[in-house]
Design a protein around this motif. Structure first.
Motif, PDB file in Angstrom:
ATOM      1  N   ILE A  67      -9.349   2.616   7.906  1.00  0.00           N
ATOM      2  CA  ILE A  67      -8.457   3.677   7.436  1.00  0.00           C
ATOM      3  C   ILE A  67      -7.538   3.029   6.407  1.00  0.00           C
ATOM      4  O   ILE A  67      -6.591   2.314   6.752  1.00  0.00           O
ATOM      5  CB  ILE A  67      -7.634   4.289   8.586  1.00  0.00           C
ATOM      6  CG1 ILE A  67      -8.567   4.847   9.664  1.00  0.00           C
ATOM      7  CG2 ILE A  67      -6.722   5.400   8.056  1.00  0.00           C
ATOM      8  CD1 ILE A  67      -7.834   5.335  10.903  1.00  0.00           C
ATOM      9  N   GLU A  68      -7.829   3.246   5.147  1.00  0.00           N
ATOM     10  CA  GLU A  68      -7.158   2.533   4.058  1.00  0.00           C
ATOM     11  C   GLU A  68      -6.107   3.428   3.407  1.00  0.00           C
ATOM     12  O   GLU A  68      -6.411   4.520   2.932  1.00  0.00           O
ATOM     13  CB  GLU A  68      -8.215   2.113   3.033  1.00  0.00           C
ATOM     14  CG  GLU A  68      -7.708   1.191   1.951  1.00  0.00           C
ATOM     15  CD  GLU A  68      -8.845   0.718   1.051  1.00  0.00           C
ATOM     16  OE1 GLU A  68      -8.556   0.413  -0.122  1.00  0.00           O
ATOM     17  OE2 GLU A  68     -10.012   0.668   1.506  1.00  0.00           O
ATOM     18  N   ILE A  69      -4.876   2.942   3.381  1.00  0.00           N
ATOM     19  CA  ILE A  69      -3.766   3.721   2.821  1.00  0.00           C
ATOM     20  C   ILE A  69      -3.096   2.929   1.710  1.00  0.00           C
ATOM     21  O   ILE A  69      -2.606   1.821   1.927  1.00  0.00           O
ATOM     22  CB  ILE A  69      -2.736   4.066   3.927  1.00  0.00           C
ATOM     23  CG1 ILE A  69      -3.414   4.929   5.004  1.00  0.00           C
ATOM     24  CG2 ILE A  69      -1.530   4.789   3.341  1.00  0.00           C
ATOM     25  CD1 ILE A  69      -2.553   5.174   6.218  1.00  0.00           C
ATOM     26  N   ASP A  73      -0.080   6.595  -1.776  1.00  0.00           N
ATOM     27  CA  ASP A  73      -0.440   7.752  -0.942  1.00  0.00           C
ATOM     28  C   ASP A  73       0.731   8.219  -0.090  1.00  0.00           C
ATOM     29  O   ASP A  73       0.781   9.367   0.337  1.00  0.00           O
ATOM     30  CB  ASP A  73      -1.599   7.391   0.007  1.00  0.00           C
ATOM     31  CG  ASP A  73      -2.891   7.068  -0.728  1.00  0.00           C
ATOM     32  OD1 ASP A  73      -3.044   7.529  -1.876  1.00  0.00           O
ATOM     33  OD2 ASP A  73      -3.734   6.350  -0.156  1.00  0.00           O
ATOM     34  N   ILE A  84      -2.618   9.780   7.816  1.00  0.00           N
ATOM     35  CA  ILE A  84      -3.693   9.134   8.567  1.00  0.00           C
ATOM     36  C   ILE A  84      -4.715  10.169   9.013  1.00  0.00           C
ATOM     37  O   ILE A  84      -5.936   9.933   8.948  1.00  0.00           O
ATOM     38  CB  ILE A  84      -3.126   8.376   9.784  1.00  0.00           C
ATOM     39  CG1 ILE A  84      -2.216   7.229   9.317  1.00  0.00           C
ATOM     40  CG2 ILE A  84      -4.251   7.829  10.669  1.00  0.00           C
ATOM     41  CD1 ILE A  84      -1.447   6.560  10.443  1.00  0.00           C
ATOM     42  N   LYS A  86      -5.491  12.946   7.555  1.00  0.00           N
ATOM     43  CA  LYS A  86      -6.296  13.330   6.394  1.00  0.00           C
ATOM     44  C   LYS A  86      -7.362  12.281   6.106  1.00  0.00           C
ATOM     45  O   LYS A  86      -8.492  12.605   5.731  1.00  0.00           O
ATOM     46  CB  LYS A  86      -5.400  13.528   5.181  1.00  0.00           C
ATOM     47  CG  LYS A  86      -4.579  14.797   5.204  1.00  0.00           C
ATOM     48  CD  LYS A  86      -3.738  14.915   3.938  1.00  0.00           C
ATOM     49  CE  LYS A  86      -2.916  16.196   3.946  1.00  0.00           C
ATOM     50  NZ  LYS A  86      -2.074  16.322   2.730  1.00  0.00           N
ATOM     51  N   LYS A  87      -6.983  11.005   6.250  1.00  0.00           N
ATOM     52  CA  LYS A  87      -7.943   9.929   5.995  1.00  0.00           C
ATOM     53  C   LYS A  87      -9.081   9.977   7.008  1.00  0.00           C
ATOM     54  O   LYS A  87     -10.240   9.700   6.682  1.00  0.00           O
ATOM     55  CB  LYS A  87      -7.245   8.566   6.068  1.00  0.00           C
ATOM     56  CG  LYS A  87      -6.173   8.340   4.998  1.00  0.00           C
ATOM     57  CD  LYS A  87      -6.786   8.071   3.647  1.00  0.00           C
ATOM     58  CE  LYS A  87      -5.718   7.797   2.605  1.00  0.00           C
ATOM     59  NZ  LYS A  87      -6.295   7.483   1.280  1.00  0.00           N
TER      60      LYS A  87
END
Length: 428
Positions: A67-69, A73, A84, A86-87
């Motif tokens: 889970i890359e933020i 963002d 998170i 949404k990801k």
């Protein structure tokens, strides 16, 4: 030999495939995985700009578990759970199924049971703001089911992430404000104690940002440094890439490519891609082809690559000052050309671009080697003063990670793209 496109071999700006080097000797993947397995610590991945930190994370952590933020963002840390969610695409909530007959919808019916379910982010938002979900009818049984959501999303998400072995990755953490850093680390503390897997990616010397954000984070972080690439590691990219295209270069030519990459894998990908464009190498050649790169062609290749020209333009223009015009100086190798102090410093830095740290006296000497004068001008005080204004321009452009900085009579240049561009900007 398989036919491949050069654009699939050399991939500046995207994740490398055909030329990916896992830098096995550094054991970076092992260090990351082992720290995550043990748990209880945030992995802090540090390294210079475009040294391959993000690519490394994407290669080590599978897409299905990552889970890359990005820092950009994050609009509101207090609602990080929604980002998170949404990801993830779908989120876990506790669903209570209430069974009622069509004839007695308004009657109070007991809860049949609770079950875990995944619902879309939008369905959660509807429930969060008090919008009732639609009633779905089971025509065969004549029953209706009403879904209600009664969880705290953040707690439920973290429980789900930990249970399903996801890894939370926060890239470019240093671009968040101090307040945002503090709030984010505060919110990550509890999941971390429950063995949530968390990676924070940032530039060197900013590890303390994570520790300073929350007073008891000392001992709860593990820094893993992504070192500068060695010549051997960098050489792998052009050697393996051009081999797939059935192209040969001499060792001397390959060395020139590596030496001008400023120890940066992105830059060497860019150089190789530019070479393919110049020599119209668009796919694997049917027969082995030896390509010769003379000095002029090398200069044309390097001059065709540009990343930071707008910043260098701003620096050359300098800060607007009132009063008399800037003094102009003739060049020793071209007396008819006149440059002001800003432009002279840019030229001098081009000669010193291979260094990350430049002493003030060294820069002054380099400027004087360019300028035609017999009075020791521009004076050291003028050069240092102008340099200070140039640094202000760079900081305004990027306050968190300026291309140049000056302190303790030393100029620091750690941005490989800036160093590359400034070296080749005025090459003839």
């Amino acid at each position: 030999m398989d036919i491949v496109k050069s654009s699939d071999v050399f991939t500046p700006g995207t994740d490398p495939g055909a030329t990916y080097n896992d830098r096995a000797k550094q054991q970076l993947d092992k260090k990351i995985n082992n720290t995550l397995k043990i748990g209880g610590k945030i992995v802090i991945l540090t390294g210079q700009t475009k040294v391959g930190k993000t690519v490394l994370v994407r290669k080590v952590i599978p897409d299905s578990q990552r889970i890359e933020i990005q820092s950009g963002d994050i609009k509101d840390v207090s609602n990080i759970e929604e980002l998170i969610a949404k990801k993830l695409g779908e989120i876990p909530v506790e669903k209570k199924a209430r069974q009622v007959t069509q004839k007695s919808m308004k009657d109070s019916i007991t809860v049949d049971g609770e079950l875990e379910a995944k619902v879309s982010f939008w369905n959660f938002v509807k429930s969060k703001v008090g919008i009732k979900s639609q009633i779905s009818l089971d025509e065969k049984k004549g029953n209706a089911y009403i879904e209600t959501f009664e969880d705290d999303l953040y707690d439920r998400l973290m429980e789900y992430i930990i249970k399903n072995d996801y890894v939370l990755i926060f890239d470019d953490f240093h671009y968040l404000s101090k307040t945002e850093q503090k709030e984010l680390i505060h919110r990550l503390k509890n999941p971390l104690s429950q063995k949530a897997k968390i990676i924070i990616v940032l530039i060197p010397n900013r590890k303390e940002d994570v520790i300073a954000a929350e007073k008891d984070m000392q001992g709860r972080t593990k820094e893993i440094k992504v070192p500068q690439w060695t010549k051997e590691e960098l050489s792998y990219i052009p050697k393996s890439g051009f081999r797939k295209l059935n192209i040969e270069f001499s060792d001397n030519e390959l060395n020139k490519i590596v030496e001008n990459s400023f120890s940066n894998p992105y830059l060497i990908q860019d150089i190789c891609s530019e070479i393919c464009l110049k020599f119209e190498i668009f796919e694997t050649r049917q027969e082995t082809t030896h390509v010769e790169l003379n000095d002029q062609q090398m200069r044309e290749v390097f001059s065709g690559i540009d990343h930071t020209s707008s910043l260098i333009d701003d620096i050359e223009r300098g800060k607007t000052t009132k009063g008399s015009k800037r003094k102009q100086f003739s060049l020793k190798n071209d007396p008819n050309s006149k440059l002001d102090t800003y432009e002279l410093i840019i030229r001098a830095l081009g000669k010193l671009a291979h260094k990350n740290v430049i002493e003030a006296s060294e820069l002054v000497d380099a400027v004087h080697e360019l300028a035609l004068n017999d009075k020791g001008e521009p004076r050291k005080s003028d050069i240092v003063g102008t340099l200070g204004r140039m640094v202000e321009i760079a900081r305004k452009k990027d306050p968190k990670d300026p291309a140049i900085d000056y302190e303790d009579n030393r100029l620091k240049m750690y941005d490989p793209f800036f160093s590359f561009d400034i070296r080749w900007r005025n090459q003839e």
